[in-house]
Design a protein around this motif. Structure first.
Motif, PDB file in Angstrom:
ATOM      1  N   MET A 191       0.827  -1.215   0.000  1.00  0.00           N
ATOM      2  CA  MET A 191       0.000   0.000   0.000  1.00  0.00           C
ATOM      3  C   MET A 191       0.859   1.262   0.000  1.00  0.00           C
ATOM      4  O   MET A 191       0.506   2.259  -0.644  1.00  0.00           O
ATOM      5  CB  MET A 191      -0.927   0.004   1.224  1.00  0.00           C
ATOM      6  N   LEU A 221      -6.304   4.477   0.272  1.00  0.00           N
ATOM      7  CA  LEU A 221      -5.579   3.206   0.374  1.00  0.00           C
ATOM      8  C   LEU A 221      -5.872   2.481   1.675  1.00  0.00           C
ATOM      9  O   LEU A 221      -6.013   1.254   1.689  1.00  0.00           O
ATOM     10  CB  LEU A 221      -4.081   3.447   0.191  1.00  0.00           C
ATOM     11  N   LEU A 224      -9.309   1.140   1.418  1.00  0.00           N
ATOM     12  CA  LEU A 224      -9.253   0.026   0.477  1.00  0.00           C
ATOM     13  C   LEU A 224      -8.758  -1.235   1.187  1.00  0.00           C
ATOM     14  O   LEU A 224      -9.371  -2.307   1.065  1.00  0.00           O
ATOM     15  CB  LEU A 224      -8.282   0.422  -0.638  1.00  0.00           C
ATOM     16  N   HIS A 225      -7.672  -1.107   1.924  1.00  0.00           N
ATOM     17  CA  HIS A 225      -7.127  -2.283   2.617  1.00  0.00           C
ATOM     18  C   HIS A 225      -8.111  -2.811   3.653  1.00  0.00           C
ATOM     19  O   HIS A 225      -8.350  -4.012   3.758  1.00  0.00           O
ATOM     20  CB  HIS A 225      -5.812  -1.911   3.297  1.00  0.00           C
ATOM     21  N   VAL A 227     -11.423  -2.420   3.938  1.00  0.00           N
ATOM     22  CA  VAL A 227     -12.688  -2.960   3.468  1.00  0.00           C
ATOM     23  C   VAL A 227     -12.449  -4.191   2.594  1.00  0.00           C
ATOM     24  O   VAL A 227     -13.309  -5.080   2.509  1.00  0.00           O
ATOM     25  CB  VAL A 227     -13.511  -1.867   2.748  1.00  0.00           C
ATOM     26  N   ALA A 228     -11.253  -4.292   2.006  1.00  0.00           N
ATOM     27  CA  ALA A 228     -10.935  -5.469   1.208  1.00  0.00           C
ATOM     28  C   ALA A 228     -10.750  -6.686   2.106  1.00  0.00           C
ATOM     29  O   ALA A 228     -11.100  -7.809   1.726  1.00  0.00           O
ATOM     30  CB  ALA A 228      -9.674  -5.235   0.386  1.00  0.00           C
ATOM     31  N   THR A 229     -10.200  -6.473   3.284  1.00  0.00           N
ATOM     32  CA  THR A 229      -9.997  -7.597   4.195  1.00  0.00           C
ATOM     33  C   THR A 229     -11.166  -7.703   5.185  1.00  0.00           C
ATOM     34  O   THR A 229     -11.830  -8.730   5.232  1.00  0.00           O
ATOM     35  CB  THR A 229      -8.664  -7.426   4.940  1.00  0.00           C
ATOM     36  N   PHE A 371     -19.766   0.460   6.588  1.00  0.00           N
ATOM     37  CA  PHE A 371     -18.875  -0.456   5.881  1.00  0.00           C
ATOM     38  C   PHE A 371     -17.781  -1.010   6.792  1.00  0.00           C
ATOM     39  O   PHE A 371     -16.832  -1.623   6.326  1.00  0.00           O
ATOM     40  CB  PHE A 371     -18.222   0.259   4.696  1.00  0.00           C
TER      41      PHE A 371
END
Lengths: 487, 487, 487
Positions: A191, A221, A224-225, A227-229, A371
């Motif tokens: 990231m 970023l 992103l990290h 919510v991606a995990t 979220f």
């Protein structure tokens, strides 16, 4: 800060002392008889510059002390330009360390390696694992910017590092895997290295409105990290954020004023995700060293955030924890002297922006919690960008061109100079106008006299009337009055 | 509406009547012998203008009545430009009242204080507390725009007020604290005063594409307030919005046609958050006074919204309540004659936009309910902006430059004039072309004759052929035919 | 792809063969004696062109075969420009079929009707109802673009169809009403026809940064339809997407390598919402026919997506199902040779973009599931746009102007030519510089000699020194060395 990206255009053009001496080498060798005079040409030149202004007036010891002090202050305050110039001749690893330290401080719009060092000290006091992640983030963001062929001046000012430190720090702060979970360094590095990419892309957009990217790359970023995990991930679980589903208790008698007071430094500390008031205090010192105006606005911003929290009936714990402060701190710094020249109007605007930011902070925190995300510094980014996009007819609200942004004190000097030049221009124009109108008056009077003579000859009154209808609107009222009285 | 922001550039340049007389004063005084003729120069000039067209043909009483009527209509219809001009000389508080009334009507793109007054009447009929909040919102938004040094012409057209009235109204509508909860005025004033800031910032962005800001500031600020506080807030609780979690009942036999018919005025009323059909009817009157085209498109839009609701199997209650209509009303007005010149193509586009808007409205309502928010007028803003961004090769879909937008009827006249000028230009060019080709023909014929003579002399056929290969493509087929027949 | 929108400007200007013969008609008729030579002027011209290069060197059978093969390959590979030109003279319905087929392939940035045909074959293999919906979507999107007066060249390249096919397909895929629910065609047609509107609007924005619109219109419209109706709709129910609320099982020993391998073609198939590996394989063939570089990057992208899924501990079922692949496929194609000229730097950038896209894909899938939505191709669009917005000082990362984008191989040739021209320019400049410095050297040497003579006469050494101080910095070091040695 991105603001200073192009500013280095100036300093970069100023030839670096060491390099200057190298380029003078052939001619120096050529003029051997001059060499004795130039034993240490560099220092000489510096000394000459210093001596020249001192020449005519002999300073006493007190003045000399004051001068010395000012000189020392100029070495460590502001953006430490002299140190930055000196650094350019050093080993690349040392240079990168300088850039990393500047990057750490740039989160607060401070382009100063000493402040960066103090900030790292504060981070270590808070949590060593976080500090390590922050360092790794800054380092890899800076290195990635170098690999991606970004502007060297911007990198040297830490403008590619500040998102990296926040990414590194906050990924560690929000990780649910506990401290010293070494695998976390992998997404951290990934990231951080993506930071310059996102920065560069956003700068392409924002530059159309001459706006900085602020901490948007970090926000994007880290969200992103996270919510991606998510909270339920096997490799990189995140802290659980959940939307409020019921009324919380709010007993005004339970309000503790000491904690409320502490929330001001804590709010400043929360810019880096730190809840230790001492860490916040250390950060305040780091700000004060570089720019007292920044320090003042940071404090005001944190206070405004706290008051807003109370006004909007936020849970006291959140206020004590500094969650209402950190966005306002950044917004207040950005508007109050950094991207606008500091006047009392922009100072009020900065306070208004801090209030707006606090409101927005609460809104975004609630939206993001849906979220499972924290608010990050989205509120600051959005509110500051909004306030920077305003167009107004008030002259004292002057948005500095991004290429001229350095630090509030220097910005202010730039603004004053600009105003002075304008004032002088105006005065000159007015003088010219006065001269012109004076000339016109005289011309008219001369014409009148001639006409008077003619009238005496011909005894007709229609001559001046004709002229009035010809250019009646364009003429000076004074001239017309003269005209009338003459008749 | 922001569209008319720069329009005032025109009227502002036209010297105000009172001011004109002042500026003529010196010359008038200068030419004393002419004074008797100019006893009341202002009225005289106006009278002259009126007399001139009437001069040659003597009007009978019917014509005179019609003229009088048209004159009266021109005073209260459209944007009431004459009244606006007159207002400029009045006391500032009266002026602000004018701006507030215009602001109230500008929600529907109507720049007319009389419409604004009627709309306020409708609001009072609906709910006096809401009307008060709306008034406070408009007032503070206008005042804030003055303080922030925004364009005076735009303020005078109510372009800074319409977001304020919506913010004030809808904050009252969505508040869960009940009517006459006076504390609500605090966030109301704060948010209203933030309107010009957000408007100005958004205008900086949208102006790059020559787009208006529509009600985006209202959407942003009301959503901000609602999500920042939420349903479970101690100070400012909001009405609870929740996402649909199960199938609702839908029995087509239960559909009531009378309520369905009522949903058309209710849909127009819902632009201001009002569910009273009478209020909606009053709003329709307000629209009709200023611009019948606007009125027609508002009605069509509301009907389209209702049909879309039925098509997408929405709960009947929502349709009756006008929730499917209000966005379509605004979108249909915006595209149908306001920002595009009204032609049958743009009329169809407006209907298409209304359908698109209804679809989008349902989508946004569902998304927003996840955050406990209503749809506000996001669907209108997004769909209208999308339809205004279209580029096409069809000449009859003409997007008016933002500076030329006033009201549909005037826009249409502007468009017709523009087309007429173009047509005349084209005709002139064609005529020139015809003349040129005629000349060419004659030249060729002359050349042919010369060649014929030559051929008779030299008896060779390659001369015309040579010419054909030289400039065969460029020549007129007619000329070539002539050429051939001549040969 | 929108990239090629303006490219057709070239081919469109090249006069179409049939039309050229028509325009030559009058002159042909005029020059009757030349007619026997021009019995079939079109073929003649083509034949001449072919003969000319073959003239000097007599090809053997192998060379001739190779040539023939290359010619045939040029007919079906790339963008089938020759076929496209030929199509322009055909019946409109045939033309529309060509446009529809090109549109079907443009989803993967392939402007080739043969690829489109193969893709439709793959779709029919997967599900005939889906294929029908896809066809209807493409058709109506293309027709709507015609009605809306969009650029004919762009329509002919399928740039208005690819969003249509995705809208049609995915609306069928995500519909919960089962296959052959004919009512679905209604919203399908409505949304397909809205495609050109949204495309045109987005292009107005993106063109400011010379960016394509990618599949953003599809993303917007399908999400709009799905969230407007939702799972609990009576008319158009959608498949239920729900956010993850608990930890899923993840036993690494259960990982099946055969399925993992299959996930690569499945990932490519999922670009069109197809989970059949054979369909994916057919799509790969379609890609390979048009552009091997595209094919290679598609495969790499799919593999990167699969690896990312494993790294982020995704449920194996999702990886097998290709959900991690399809966005990476598109992102990798877009960056790797399509919008950047292919170099090893941009190849690495494409791989980085694929990883970033996979990360983003997971994030967006989680966010969208909150609203009951799938991720669509949002991750691809956002990541590719981000990577296209980067500015860098590295010369080998060259973003092609949108008007020059065709397909990777042709882009590469364009880039090489551009570089060659630059190199030649540089060489010329260097040569000029060398000549200049040579001249300077000679001048100096001449001057030296003159001075030498003078010195011998006057015996003074200060002449060259004087010169050194005058223009010491500007001069060539070599010249100075010469200077010194001469002295």
């Amino acid at each position: 800060m991105p603001g200073t990206q192009l500013t280095k255009g100036g300093p970069l053009n100023v030839p670096h002392l060491c390099r200057t001496s190298t380029s003078q080498y052939p001619s120096a060798q050529n003029t051997k008889e001059l060499q004795p005079l130039m034993a240490n040409p560099v220092c000489e030149t510096t000394a000459q510059k210093k001596q020249q202004p001192q020449g005519p007036e002999r300073p006493n010891s007190r003045q000399r002390f004051k001068e010395k002090l000012m000189q020392w202050v100029s070495y460590i305050a502001g953006d430490m330009a002299v140190f930055g110039e000196w650094m350019k001749g050093q080993f690349i690893l040392l240079q990168i360390l300088d850039w990393v330290l500047r990057g750490a401080a740039q989160v607060m719009f401070v382009n100063n390696p000493l402040s960066g060092l103090i900030i790292f000290a504060g981070l270590i006091l808070q949590n060593r694992w976080w500090a390590l992640n922050g360092f790794v983030g800054t380092l890899f963001a800076t290195v990635s910017a170098l690999i991606l062929g970004q502007n060297r001046g911007a990198i040297a000012n830490g403008l590619y590092g500040y998102n990296g430190i926040l990414v590194g720090l906050l990924m560690a702060v929000f990780s649910n895997a506990g401290d010293w979970y070494w695998w976390l360094l992998l997404p951290n590095i990934f990231m951080s290295m993506a930071c310059p990419i996102v920065s560069s892309a956003l700068a392409s957009i924002n530059s159309r409105w001459d706006l900085p990217v602020f901490t948007l790359p970090f926000n994007i970023l880290v969200c992103l990290h996270m919510v991606a995990t998510g909270h339920y991930n096997h490799h990189f679980p995140q802290v659980l954020f959940q939307p409020r589903k019921s009324m919380h208790n709010l007993t005004w008698s339970e309000l503790e004023y000491s904690k409320l007071f502490c929330s001001i430094p804590v709010g400043i500390g929360q810019v880096y995700g730190c809840d230790n008031p001492w860490t916040g205090g250390i950060f305040m010192v780091a700000l004060f060293i570089s720019s007292p105006i920044t320090f003042a606005h940071a404090t005001i911003g944190s206070a405004v955030g706290m008051v807003s929290g109370l006004a909007l009936a936020a849970p006291f714990q959140n206020i004590y924890f500094g969650l209402w402060g950190y966005n306002c701190v950044l917004a207040c710094i950005a508007i109050g002297g950094m991207f606008y020249a500091l006047t009392w109007q922009t100072h009020l605007l900065a306070v208004a922006c801090a209030f707006f930011c606090a409101y927005l902070g609460s809104a975004i925190a609630n939206v993001m919690s849906t979220f499972g995300l924290p608010a990050c510094t989205w509120p600051f980014c959005l509110s500051a960008l909004t306030f920077l996009l305003i167009t107004t007819e008030i002259k004292n609200i002057h948005k500095l061109p991004l290429a001229k942004v350095t630090y509030p004190e220097k910005n202010l000097i730039y603004f004053w100079k600009m105003k002075k030049v304008e004032r002088i221009d105006k005065q000159r124009k007015n003088q010219e106008k006065d001269v012109e109108s004076q000339q016109k008056k005289e011309e008219i009077m001369a014409a009148m006299e001639t006409k008077e003579h003619k009238r005496l000859d011909v005894c007709s009154v229609d001559v001046p009337q004709e002229e009035t209808t010809q250019n009646g609107q364009d003429r000076n009222p004074e001239a017309i009055e003269l005209n009338l009285t003459q008749l």
